[in-house]
Design a protein around this motif. Structure first.
Motif, short mmCIF file in Angstrom:
data_model
loop_
_atom_site.label_atom_id
_atom_site.label_comp_id
_atom_site.label_asym_id
_atom_site.label_seq_id
_atom_site.Cartn_x
_atom_site.Cartn_y
_atom_site.Cartn_z
N LEU A 135 -8.76 -32.36 18.87
CA LEU A 135 -9.55 -33.26 18.02
C LEU A 135 -9.53 -32.84 16.56
CD1 LEU A 135 -11.39 -35.71 17.76
CD2 LEU A 135 -13.31 -34.26 18.43
N SER A 136 -9.56 -31.55 16.30
CA SER A 136 -9.62 -31.09 14.90
C SER A 136 -8.40 -31.54 14.10
CB SER A 136 -9.76 -29.58 14.85
OG SER A 136 -8.61 -28.94 15.37
N SER B 211 -9.31 -35.46 13.42
CA SER B 211 -10.73 -35.84 13.32
C SER B 211 -10.99 -36.95 12.31
CB SER B 211 -11.59 -34.62 13.00
OG SER B 211 -11.22 -34.08 11.75
N LYS B 212 -10.21 -37.04 11.24
CA LYS B 212 -10.40 -38.10 10.24
C LYS B 212 -9.89 -39.45 10.72
CE LYS B 212 -10.35 -34.95 6.38
NZ LYS B 212 -9.49 -34.15 5.56
N ARG C 119 -14.74 -41.79 17.32
CA ARG C 119 -15.48 -41.04 18.33
C ARG C 119 -14.61 -40.89 19.58
NH1 ARG C 119 -17.00 -46.23 18.74
NH2 ARG C 119 -17.35 -47.15 20.79
#
Length: 183
Positions: free
Chosen positions: A3-4, A7-8, A12
């Motif tokens: 996810l990191s 993330s942008k 969700r």
């Protein structure tokens, strides 16, 4: 990819990696039970179902064969014409076989309805459907899906085989793509 790294791009996460793997194991146990003593051909719908077929087949406690099809419903822009064409057909005869179509997502149901009818017309003994995701609100035709991973809202989702512009397929979870990525 985690996810990191994206993330942008993601609004969700709606299905975590842990929840996906747990549900795949539950679906595999049900498939094992339902097809006990019967042959089974897993038919993955390319490209989105690659992850699901791989994980499901490894969770099954039986031998299975696999085959793949790629189909496209095309039209103008983002709207389907309802006309389906086969981009990659089966490599084997399915006459008299139990076929389990594996899909990443069922939304309108138009392409999947056509595919199921096409396979039945080829003489398959039985054709059932397993999908990781289903968008009940988006359905335009009723498709009998025997195995459902998760019902989700009509958001634009990516990950676990689902893509946007051929990206994000390799995410181990399912997330909602941020609107700024496609609007």
């Amino acid at each position: 990819m985690d996810l990191s790294a994206v993330s942008k791009d993601i609004e969700r996460v709606i299905v975590s990696e842990e929840d996906l793997q747990k549900r795949i194991k539950e679906l595999a146990a049900q498939v094992d039970k339902d097809y006990a003593g019967k042959d089974l051909l897993l038919l993955g719908v390319l490209k989105g179902a690659v992850m699901a077929v791989a994980d499901l087949s490894r969770a099954l406690q039986r031998h299975v064969e696999m085959d793949w099809m790629a189909v496209s419903s095309y039209g103008s822009g983002t709207k389907s014409s309802g006309v389906v064409r086969i981009l990659k057909d089966l490599d084997r005869d399915i006459t008299g076989r139990n076929v389990l179509i594996i899909e990443d997502i069922v939304d309108t149901g138009l392409t999947l309805s056509w595919l199921k009818a096409n396979l039945e017309s080829r003489g398959a003994a039985n054709v059932e459907i397993l999908t990781i995701l289903r968008k009940p609100e988006a359905a335009k035709v009723e498709v009998n899906v025997k195995y459902i991973g998760f019902d989700i809202p009509s958001d634009f989702v990516i990950g676990y085989g689902l893509d946007f512009d051929e990206k994000y397929r390799n995410l181990p979870f399912i997330g909602v793509l941020a609107k700024h990525m496609y609007s």
